[in-house]
Design an enzyme around this catalytic site. Structure first.
Site, PDB file in Angstrom:
ATOM      1  N   SER A 161      -7.140   4.787   1.745  1.00 12.95           N
ATOM      2  CA  SER A 161      -7.099   4.135   0.441  1.00 12.95           C
ATOM      3  C   SER A 161      -7.618   5.083  -0.643  1.00 12.95           C
ATOM      4  O   SER A 161      -7.096   6.170  -0.826  1.00 12.95           O
ATOM      5  CB  SER A 161      -7.885   2.820   0.499  1.00 12.95           C
ATOM      6  OG  SER A 161      -7.698   2.044  -0.647  1.00 12.95           O
ATOM      7  N   ASP A 260       2.032  -3.753   0.590  1.00 15.90           N
ATOM      8  CA  ASP A 260       0.921  -3.096  -0.106  1.00 15.90           C
ATOM      9  C   ASP A 260       1.399  -2.619  -1.473  1.00 15.90           C
ATOM     10  O   ASP A 260       2.414  -1.926  -1.559  1.00 15.90           O
ATOM     11  CB  ASP A 260       0.437  -1.919   0.731  1.00 15.90           C
ATOM     12  CG  ASP A 260      -0.738  -1.176   0.128  1.00 15.90           C
ATOM     13  OD1 ASP A 260      -1.213  -1.568  -0.962  1.00 15.90           O
ATOM     14  OD2 ASP A 260      -1.193  -0.202   0.755  1.00 15.90           O
ATOM     15  N   HIS A 290      -2.434  -3.931   2.824  1.00 17.71           N
ATOM     16  CA  HIS A 290      -3.450  -2.898   2.619  1.00 17.71           C
ATOM     17  C   HIS A 290      -4.758  -3.314   3.301  1.00 17.71           C
ATOM     18  O   HIS A 290      -5.305  -4.376   3.018  1.00 17.71           O
ATOM     19  CB  HIS A 290      -3.693  -2.728   1.119  1.00 17.71           C
ATOM     20  CG  HIS A 290      -4.460  -1.499   0.750  1.00 17.71           C
ATOM     21  ND1 HIS A 290      -3.850  -0.317   0.375  1.00 17.71           N
ATOM     22  CD2 HIS A 290      -5.793  -1.259   0.680  1.00 17.71           C
ATOM     23  CE1 HIS A 290      -4.771   0.583   0.088  1.00 17.71           C
ATOM     24  NE2 HIS A 290      -5.955   0.039   0.276  1.00 17.71           N
TER      25      HIS A 290
END
Length: 328
Positions: A161, A260, A290
């Protein structure tokens, strides 16, 4: 604007319960579910029959110094490949310590060293502070490699991320400064584009785990008070998709999740890397969102993603780990 709600049959059924918890809970549900999942994973790994590793606390020279926890197999050769890991958390949350079990597992399963970096968080320390922390850690590991029993010619970097954003920026910086030769980068569900202009970013505005609003808030915090997401002069070391030249970057594994907001920026970055003649493996996992692997590590798709990541890292570091990668 199209609806962001997953269509019936799109979301992996094993992720439905945690997805409902993430979308129906209060404002702190993300932190609570993540911490619970990380605690459960740590307990599971503690029970697993894995070869033991040792942890050494180091301090990379910088102002301020950057804490690095190095995990190494207790029985090891004289020169270990090393993987630097950068945790996620939207640039503003998370800690390296929470990922210690994850890093120890990688070190144990692959017989490599793993350096877990504790960088400063935004908004207290916006860009370029966190990037400088990560680069200082990389530079230290490289120059101290021989004294630490590491192979300075087999260094990889990765993150998840926002941690992947920092890993991509650090890899670009390492290429441009020509000081540390990286052989591999692992970008797991990366945040790479502050402009928030892809189709997935427009479509998935309220999906579990991460939303368009969350992405906007993360970039706003990271870029700091002097810049806004989408400004024309945002540095490529902050948002890697801003880089005009991707030649010379290390071989790359990049993963995205189907539901996502950051999906498309990852895929587009992988395509640009390929066009720049960088060796790339890219995988978009279906029915996932995500952070799904964090929130539901026991789901079959999460286990598949984790195994694939280990195999890709083993290949990137030229490690023969076929007998030990498969998860139990």
């Amino acid at each position: 604007m199209s609806s962001s709600a997953p269509r019936p049959g799109t979301l992996d059924p094993e992720l439905a319960t945690v997805a409902d918890a993430l979308t129906s809970g209060g404002p702190d549900v993300f932190t609570r579910v993540r911490e619970q999942a990380q605690a459960e994973l740590a307990e599971q790994l503690a029970r697993a029959e894995l070869p033991p590793v040792e942890a050494v606390d180091l301090s990379a020279p910088a102002d301020p110094a950057v804490p690095v926890r190095l995990f190494r197999p207790q029985r090891r050769p004289s020169s270990l490949p090393v993987f630097l890991w950068i945790h996620g958390g939207g640039f503003t949350a998370g800690s390296a310590e929470a990922l210690d079990p994850f890093c120890a597992e990688i070190a144990s399963r692959l017989d490599i060293a793993v350096a877990n970096i504790e960088y400063r968080l935004a908004p207290g320390t916006p860009f370029p502070g966190p990037l400088h922390d990560c680069y200082a850690a990389l530079r230290y590991v490289y120059h101290a490699a021989r004294s630490l029993g590491l192979d300075e010619n087999r260094i990889a970097i990765g993150g998840a991320s926002s941690g992947a954003a920092l890993a991509a920026g650090t890899a670009l910086l390492a290429r441009d400064r020509r000081e540390v030769p990286l052989v591999f980068q692992l970008l797991d569900v990366p945040l790479l584009d502050d402009r928030l202009s892809t189709e997935s970013m427009a479509q998935f505005v309220d999906t579990p785990g991460f939303t368009r609003a969350g992405a906007a808030a993360a970039w706003t915090a990271y870029l700091g008070p002097d810049q806004r997401p989408g400004d024309p002069d945002v540095s490529p070391y902050a948002a890697a998709t801003r880089a005009t030249d991707l030649r010379g970057l290390p071989s790359t594994y990049l993963s995205t999740m189907e539901l996502d907001p950051a999906r498309d920026e990852g895929i587009l970055y992988a395509l640009r890397l390929l066009a720049a003649r960088v060796s790339v493996e890219v995988h978009s996992f279906p029915g996932t969102f995500h952070g799904a692997e964090i929130f539901a590590p026991g789901a079959a798709v999460s286990r598949r993603a984790a195994e694939e990541r280990l195999r890709a890292l083993a290949r990137g570091l030229s490690v023969d780990a076929d007998r030990r990668v498969r998860l139990t």
